[in-house]
Design a protein around this motif. Structure first.
Motif, PDB file in Angstrom:
ATOM      1  N   GLU A   1     -29.103  13.890  12.367  1.00  0.00           N
ATOM      2  CA  GLU A   1     -29.185  12.639  13.089  1.00  0.00           C
ATOM      3  C   GLU A   1     -30.525  12.643  13.508  1.00  0.00           C
ATOM      4  OE1 GLU A   1     -26.387  11.944  15.879  1.00  0.00           O
ATOM      5  OE2 GLU A   1     -24.489  12.622  14.554  1.00  0.00           O
ATOM      6  N   ARG A   2     -31.225  13.537  14.289  1.00  0.00           N
ATOM      7  CA  ARG A   2     -32.456  13.557  14.541  1.00  0.00           C
ATOM      8  C   ARG A   2     -33.485  13.079  13.587  1.00  0.00           C
ATOM      9  NH1 ARG A   2     -35.033  18.455  16.859  1.00  0.00           N
ATOM     10  NH2 ARG A   2     -37.076  18.204  15.966  1.00  0.00           N
ATOM     11  N   LEU A   3     -33.385  13.735  12.241  1.00  0.00           N
ATOM     12  CA  LEU A   3     -34.278  13.525  11.093  1.00  0.00           C
ATOM     13  C   LEU A   3     -33.972  12.010  10.742  1.00  0.00           C
ATOM     14  CD1 LEU A   3     -36.037  14.653   9.222  1.00  0.00           C
ATOM     15  CD2 LEU A   3     -34.329  15.099   7.766  1.00  0.00           C
ATOM     16  N   ILE A   4     -32.896  11.370  10.673  1.00  0.00           N
ATOM     17  CA  ILE A   4     -32.838  10.185  10.212  1.00  0.00           C
ATOM     18  C   ILE A   4     -32.977   9.260  11.327  1.00  0.00           C
ATOM     19  CG2 ILE A   4     -30.898   8.470   9.828  1.00  0.00           C
ATOM     20  CD1 ILE A   4     -29.244  10.635   8.448  1.00  0.00           C
ATOM     21  N   SER A   5     -32.955   9.571  12.643  1.00  0.00           N
ATOM     22  CA  SER A   5     -33.394   8.518  13.722  1.00  0.00           C
ATOM     23  C   SER A   5     -35.088   8.486  13.541  1.00  0.00           C
ATOM     24  CB  SER A   5     -32.921   9.018  14.974  1.00  0.00           C
ATOM     25  OG  SER A   5     -33.313  10.061  15.245  1.00  0.00           O
ATOM     26  N   LYS A   6     -35.763   9.528  13.024  1.00  0.00           N
ATOM     27  CA  LYS A   6     -37.085   9.765  13.185  1.00  0.00           C
ATOM     28  C   LYS A   6     -37.708   8.742  12.224  1.00  0.00           C
ATOM     29  CE  LYS A   6     -40.926  12.750  12.395  1.00  0.00           C
ATOM     30  NZ  LYS A   6     -41.418  14.396  11.948  1.00  0.00           N
ATOM     31  N   TYR A   7     -37.073   8.605  11.030  1.00  0.00           N
ATOM     32  CA  TYR A   7     -37.574   7.745  10.002  1.00  0.00           C
ATOM     33  C   TYR A   7     -36.805   6.517   9.965  1.00  0.00           C
ATOM     34  CZ  TYR A   7     -40.074  11.895   8.772  1.00  0.00           C
ATOM     35  OH  TYR A   7     -41.072  13.035   8.703  1.00  0.00           O
ATOM     36  N   SER A   8     -36.043   6.062  10.614  1.00  0.00           N
ATOM     37  CA  SER A   8     -35.165   4.711  10.658  1.00  0.00           C
ATOM     38  C   SER A   8     -36.086   3.734  10.962  1.00  0.00           C
ATOM     39  CB  SER A   8     -34.108   4.922  11.606  1.00  0.00           C
ATOM     40  OG  SER A   8     -33.142   5.689  11.104  1.00  0.00           O
ATOM     41  N   VAL A   9     -35.590   2.575  10.158  1.00  0.00           N
ATOM     42  CA  VAL A   9     -36.285   1.414  10.258  1.00  0.00           C
ATOM     43  C   VAL A   9     -35.212   0.294  10.522  1.00  0.00           C
ATOM     44  CG1 VAL A   9     -38.398   1.788   9.158  1.00  0.00           C
ATOM     45  CG2 VAL A   9     -36.502   0.991   7.822  1.00  0.00           C
ATOM     46  N   GLU A  10     -35.485  -0.879  11.071  1.00  0.00           N
ATOM     47  CA  GLU A  10     -34.461  -1.938  11.056  1.00  0.00           C
ATOM     48  C   GLU A  10     -34.626  -2.793   9.992  1.00  0.00           C
ATOM     49  OE1 GLU A  10     -34.694  -4.625  14.537  1.00  0.00           O
ATOM     50  OE2 GLU A  10     -33.642  -3.374  15.813  1.00  0.00           O
ATOM     51  N   PHE A  11     -33.648  -3.313   9.323  1.00  0.00           N
ATOM     52  CA  PHE A  11     -33.455  -4.046   8.094  1.00  0.00           C
ATOM     53  C   PHE A  11     -32.345  -4.898   8.194  1.00  0.00           C
ATOM     54  CE2 PHE A  11     -31.365  -0.087   7.112  1.00  0.00           C
ATOM     55  CZ  PHE A  11     -30.350  -0.440   6.714  1.00  0.00           C
ATOM     56  N   ASP A  12     -32.367  -5.927   7.569  1.00  0.00           N
ATOM     57  CA  ASP A  12     -31.124  -6.887   7.505  1.00  0.00           C
ATOM     58  C   ASP A  12     -30.085  -6.959   6.234  1.00  0.00           C
ATOM     59  OD1 ASP A  12     -32.050  -8.104   9.680  1.00  0.00           O
ATOM     60  OD2 ASP A  12     -33.244  -9.372   8.372  1.00  0.00           O
ATOM     61  N   VAL A  13     -28.614  -6.408   6.526  1.00  0.00           N
ATOM     62  CA  VAL A  13     -27.954  -6.663   5.496  1.00  0.00           C
ATOM     63  C   VAL A  13     -27.123  -8.140   5.723  1.00  0.00           C
ATOM     64  CG1 VAL A  13     -25.823  -5.520   4.656  1.00  0.00           C
ATOM     65  CG2 VAL A  13     -27.612  -4.181   6.047  1.00  0.00           C
ATOM     66  N   TYR A  14     -26.980  -8.472   4.492  1.00  0.00           N
ATOM     67  CA  TYR A  14     -26.086  -9.820   4.181  1.00  0.00           C
ATOM     68  C   TYR A  14     -25.061  -9.558   3.428  1.00  0.00           C
ATOM     69  CZ  TYR A  14     -30.699 -12.122   5.603  1.00  0.00           C
ATOM     70  OH  TYR A  14     -31.742 -12.745   6.224  1.00  0.00           O
ATOM     71  N   VAL A  15     -23.985 -10.099   4.136  1.00  0.00           N
ATOM     72  CA  VAL A  15     -22.454  -9.708   3.771  1.00  0.00           C
ATOM     73  C   VAL A  15     -21.701 -11.096   3.378  1.00  0.00           C
ATOM     74  CG1 VAL A  15     -20.197  -8.619   4.430  1.00  0.00           C
ATOM     75  CG2 VAL A  15     -22.515  -7.780   5.379  1.00  0.00           C
ATOM     76  N   PRO A  16     -21.209 -11.134   2.205  1.00  0.00           N
ATOM     77  CA  PRO A  16     -20.503 -12.382   1.908  1.00  0.00           C
ATOM     78  C   PRO A  16     -19.371 -12.573   2.629  1.00  0.00           C
ATOM     79  CG  PRO A  16     -20.356 -10.902   0.102  1.00  0.00           C
ATOM     80  CD  PRO A  16     -21.160 -10.354   1.156  1.00  0.00           C
ATOM     81  N   VAL A  17     -19.371 -13.962   3.256  1.00  0.00           N
ATOM     82  CA  VAL A  17     -18.009 -14.195   4.151  1.00  0.00           C
ATOM     83  C   VAL A  17     -16.959 -15.217   3.164  1.00  0.00           C
ATOM     84  CG1 VAL A  17     -19.054 -13.754   6.282  1.00  0.00           C
ATOM     85  CG2 VAL A  17     -19.302 -15.984   5.251  1.00  0.00           C
ATOM     86  N   SER A  18     -17.608 -15.689   2.134  1.00  0.00           N
ATOM     87  CA  SER A  18     -16.860 -16.276   1.077  1.00  0.00           C
ATOM     88  C   SER A  18     -17.246 -16.008  -0.232  1.00  0.00           C
ATOM     89  CB  SER A  18     -16.831 -18.048   1.426  1.00  0.00           C
ATOM     90  OG  SER A  18     -18.241 -18.309   1.362  1.00  0.00           O
ATOM     91  N   VAL A  19     -16.326 -16.022  -1.173  1.00  0.00           N
ATOM     92  CA  VAL A  19     -16.877 -15.824  -2.390  1.00  0.00           C
ATOM     93  C   VAL A  19     -17.204 -17.054  -3.041  1.00  0.00           C
ATOM     94  CG1 VAL A  19     -15.946 -15.017  -4.765  1.00  0.00           C
ATOM     95  CG2 VAL A  19     -14.983 -14.135  -2.565  1.00  0.00           C
ATOM     96  N   GLY A  20     -18.325 -16.923  -3.943  1.00  0.00           N
ATOM     97  CA  GLY A  20     -18.728 -18.104  -4.741  1.00  0.00           C
ATOM     98  C   GLY A  20     -17.750 -18.593  -5.687  1.00  0.00           C
ATOM     99  N   GLU A  21     -17.748 -20.002  -5.951  1.00  0.00           N
ATOM    100  CA  GLU A  21     -16.937 -20.752  -6.857  1.00  0.00           C
ATOM    101  C   GLU A  21     -17.270 -21.573  -7.558  1.00  0.00           C
ATOM    102  OE1 GLU A  21     -14.420 -23.283  -3.645  1.00  0.00           O
ATOM    103  OE2 GLU A  21     -14.187 -21.180  -3.265  1.00  0.00           O
TER     104      GLU A  21
END
Length: 124
Positions: free
Chosen positions: A7-27
């Motif tokens: 956890e400490r190692l990951i938090s040291k190198y962590s950055v903020e980023f955006d994740v886009y999640v589909p809420v509806s399927v393309g049609e």
């Protein structure tokens, strides 16, 4: 049982980023036109690392220098299919997850590079 506390190692190198999640399927509409899926944006933190080799051949597929590996201390609580990450104005699909969190406490995801894109272009 965790073998090591990352956890400490990951938090040291962590950055903020955006994740886009589909809420509806393309049609497809009645006239044959494709309607893209709608996405919601979630901002999360994790360590996004590049690969050291130009191309790596693995049993689950090829990884290139443009692909990334994401390490997080918590799991995504949504379906990964169709979800993608935007980091440094580059788009990556969440391709796969390494199942070792039970022993390490770390969730590892392979991010497959899609392309650089315009900031407003987050659907599809």
């Amino acid at each position: 049982m965790k073998y090591f506390n990352f956890e400490r190692l990951i938090s040291k190198y962590s950055v903020e980023f955006d994740v886009y999640v589909p809420v509806s399927v393309g049609e497809y509409a009645d006239n044959g036109e494709y309607i893209k899926s709608d996405n919601i944006k979630i901002t999360v933190k994790g360590a996004i690392l590049s690969l050291s080799e130009a191309k790596i051949y693995r049993s689950e597929g090829n990884l290139t220098a443009n692909d990334r590996i994401l390490f997080m201390t918590s799991d995504f609580d949504f379906e990964l299919e169709g979800a993608f990450v935007v980091y440094n104005n580059k788009k990556y699909y969440i391709e796969s997850m390494l199942e070792n969190a039970e022993f390490t406490g770390v969730f590892q995801y392979n991010l497959k590079y899609v392309s650089g894109f315009k900031v407003g272009d987050v659907n599809g």
